[in-house]
Design an enzyme around this catalytic site. Structure first.
Site, PDB file in Angstrom:
ATOM      1  N   ARG A   1       0.835  -1.221   0.000  1.00 51.35           N
ATOM      2  CA  ARG A   1       0.000   0.000   0.000  1.00 51.35           C
ATOM      3  C   ARG A   1       0.861   1.259   0.000  1.00 51.35           C
ATOM      4  O   ARG A   1       0.421   2.332  -0.413  1.00 51.35           O
ATOM      5  CB  ARG A   1      -0.946  -0.031   1.208  1.00 51.35           C
TER       6      ARG A   1
ATOM      7  N   TYR B   1     -11.671  18.188 -17.543  1.00 45.88           N
ATOM      8  CA  TYR B   1     -12.091  16.794 -17.755  1.00 45.88           C
ATOM      9  C   TYR B   1     -13.295  16.458 -16.862  1.00 45.88           C
ATOM     10  O   TYR B   1     -13.325  16.845 -15.681  1.00 45.88           O
ATOM     11  CB  TYR B   1     -10.893  15.890 -17.418  1.00 45.88           C
TER      12      TYR B   1
ATOM     13  N   ASP C   1      -3.312  19.599 -15.320  1.00 43.48           N
ATOM     14  CA  ASP C   1      -3.494  18.264 -15.894  1.00 43.48           C
ATOM     15  C   ASP C   1      -2.786  18.240 -17.259  1.00 43.48           C
ATOM     16  O   ASP C   1      -3.180  18.955 -18.175  1.00 43.48           O
ATOM     17  CB  ASP C   1      -5.005  18.002 -16.032  1.00 43.48           C
TER      18      ASP C   1
ATOM     19  N   LYS D   1      -3.700   7.024 -20.402  1.00 46.47           N
ATOM     20  CA  LYS D   1      -3.829   7.488 -21.784  1.00 46.47           C
ATOM     21  C   LYS D   1      -2.494   7.299 -22.512  1.00 46.47           C
ATOM     22  O   LYS D   1      -2.146   6.192 -22.870  1.00 46.47           O
ATOM     23  CB  LYS D   1      -4.323   8.935 -21.785  1.00 46.47           C
TER      24      LYS D   1
HETATM   25  C1  PLP Z   1      -8.722  10.091 -18.488  1.00 53.72           C
HETATM   26  C2  PLP Z   1      -8.391  11.428 -17.956  1.00 53.72           C
HETATM   27  C3  PLP Z   1      -8.301  11.668 -16.568  1.00 53.72           C
HETATM   28  C4  PLP Z   1      -8.625  10.611 -15.529  1.00 53.72           C
HETATM   29  O1  PLP Z   1      -7.807   9.514 -15.595  1.00 53.72           O
HETATM   30  P1  PLP Z   1      -8.281   8.049 -15.060  1.00 53.72           P
HETATM   31  O2  PLP Z   1      -7.040   7.247 -15.104  1.00 53.72           O
HETATM   32  O3  PLP Z   1      -9.349   7.585 -15.985  1.00 53.72           O
HETATM   33  O4  PLP Z   1      -8.798   8.237 -13.683  1.00 53.72           O
HETATM   34  C5  PLP Z   1      -7.955  12.933 -16.146  1.00 53.72           C
HETATM   35  N1  PLP Z   1      -7.707  13.934 -17.020  1.00 53.72           N
HETATM   36  C6  PLP Z   1      -7.790  13.744 -18.350  1.00 53.72           C
HETATM   37  C7  PLP Z   1      -7.521  14.890 -19.268  1.00 53.72           C
HETATM   38  C8  PLP Z   1      -8.141  12.502 -18.868  1.00 53.72           C
HETATM   39  O5  PLP Z   1      -8.242  12.331 -20.184  1.00 53.72           O
END
Ligand code: PLP
Length: 399
Positions: free
Chosen positions: A62, A115, A187, A212
């Site tokens: 963890r 997002y 982000d 992604k």
């Molecule tokens: C997919 C995504 C997230 C969240 O990521 P997860 O791994 O699905 O929790 C956050 N910001 C952007 C721009 C995204 O495309």
């Protein structure tokens, strides 16, 4: 530790099977997967040292594994950050950031184009803990000043917004936020540190959905936050206490995906530039949103912030509205209709029904999202094949 010399019963030998260290003078080339929940200590002194951080070592899953640590080191290095912490998903990374840095009564200012998952944490979860949120269009003059409150702590931004690819003016907004004593959290999922390093433009924290581009083949779920050692230690505590580090397998895969990130970002940026320019010529297409196009309203800013390319994300508006978008998506053959992005293959999404499903029509219109808007995540295929699929799917749309 060695097993006793005297003969052991089969049940004992089986229970201890595979647990001895592998004798090898050579090291594996590919990073191993550390699928062990606990680590064994030689002594209490060693345990004390690992707990105190004076002896390098791991103790419990963890708290993170060597696979988490490898991903963290790599992302911190790429982002030019002192430290980073990995979590089970992008949303886990963001949630730990918010819970680690905010307290009841604090206020957050967020870009209204964030997002959908981030928006939901801000509107459906944090308010119950007394955290207040204001959404702004950061390009509107005076937007931050109007939203400012005595307990504003955090400004939340994305490098390029979804789905209309507005370029966030990080240097200007970070300067304004710091003048007011706020932290800036960005982000960087859409653009990755291969194209932009938000910390170099003034951000305090940068986070990623490793789900992604990091994995790049739609096989990883994960998230990473990077920033100063002090901020990251706060976020890391939250990841550990809440138990949201996730397993070793996903960071293991993400680390291997990152090996090709620079090549993939270069190729998908080149492909996206070609596709965007081609789409602009099509009579059925009313508008193309891509910061690499001369027609993009922030082309000068994009050139300054993205000298190596603008990435693989673009969107376009079909003149025929929703009916045209539905027909177009159904006709695609090579390009899959997928509620995600960042894959090596080109994928298409329909934001009004996906990421922006719960946004009312007037708010959608204010964001520039019409019913004919299709988003593409351009992959690394040969661009002729991407263009051919788009061409056959657009055929019949007319003007
Ligand atoms: C997919 C995504 C997230 C969240 O990521 P997860 O791994 O699905 O929790 C956050 N910001 C952007 C721009 C995204 O495309």
């Amino acid at each position: 530790m060695e097993l006793p010399d005297r003969p052991l019963a089969p049940a004992t030998r089986l229970a201890h099977a595979g647990r001895a260290a592998t004798p090898s003078a050579t090291q594996p080339v590919a990073p191993p997967l550390y699928q062990s929940v606990v680590y064994r200590f030689d002594s209490l002194e060693q345990l004390d040292g690992v707990y105190a951080g004076t002896t390098p070592g791991y103790f419990y899953y963890r708290y993170g594994t060597p696979n988490h640590h490898q991903l963290e080191q790599l992302v911190a290095d790429l982002e030019g950050a002192e430290a980073a912490v990995a979590a089970a998903s992008g949303m886990a990374a963001f949630s730990a950031t918010a819970l680690g840095l905010l307290a009841s009564g604090d206020h957050v200012i967020a870009d209204r184009s964030l997002y959908g998952g981030t928006y939901t944490v801000l509107t459906a979860e944090l308010p119950r803990f007394g955290v207040e949120v204001s959404f702004v269009d950061p390009d509107e003059p005076g937007a931050l000043a109007r939203a400012a409150r005595p307990r504003t702590r955090l400004l939340l931004l994305e490098t390029l917004t979804n789905p209309t690819l507005r370029v966030t003016d990080l240097p200007r907004l970070a300067t304004e936020a710091h003048a007011r004593g706020w932290l800036v959290c960005v982000d960087n999922t859409f653009t990755t540190p291969c194209l932009i390093r938000p910390l170099a433009h003034g951000a305090d924290l940068v986070w990623h959905a490793a789900s992604k581009y990091f994995g790049g083949q739609s096989q990883v779920l994960g998230g990473v936050v990077a920033g100063s050692r002090a901020l990251i230690e706060r976020v890391r505590s939250c990841v550990i206490h809440l138990g949201i580090a996730g397993g070793a397998f996903d960071p293991w895969l993400a680390t291997q995906g990152l090996a090709t990130l620079a090549l993939r970002m270069e190729r998908c940026s080149q492909n996206a530039q070609r596709v965007a320019a081609w789409l602009e010529q099509q009579p059925a297409v009313a508008r193309v949103h891509y910061p690499g196009l001369a027609s993009h309203p922030q082309r000068a800013l994009a050139e300054r912030l993205y000298p190596d390319g603008c990435g693989g994300m673009l969107s376009f508006e079909l003149r025929g509205g929703q009916a045209a978008a539905i027909a177009f998506l159904r006709r695609l053959r090579l390009i899959a209709f997928v509620p995600s992005l960042g894959d090596v293959t080109t994928t298409a999404a329909y934001p009004p029904a996906m990421s922006h499903r719960n946004v009312p029509p007037d708010a959608l219109a204010a964001m520039g999202i019409g019913p004919g808007l299709v988003r593409l995540s351009i992959g690394i295929e040969a661009v002729e094949d991407i263009l051919a699929d788009l061409e056959q799917a657009l055929a019949g749309e007319g003007a």
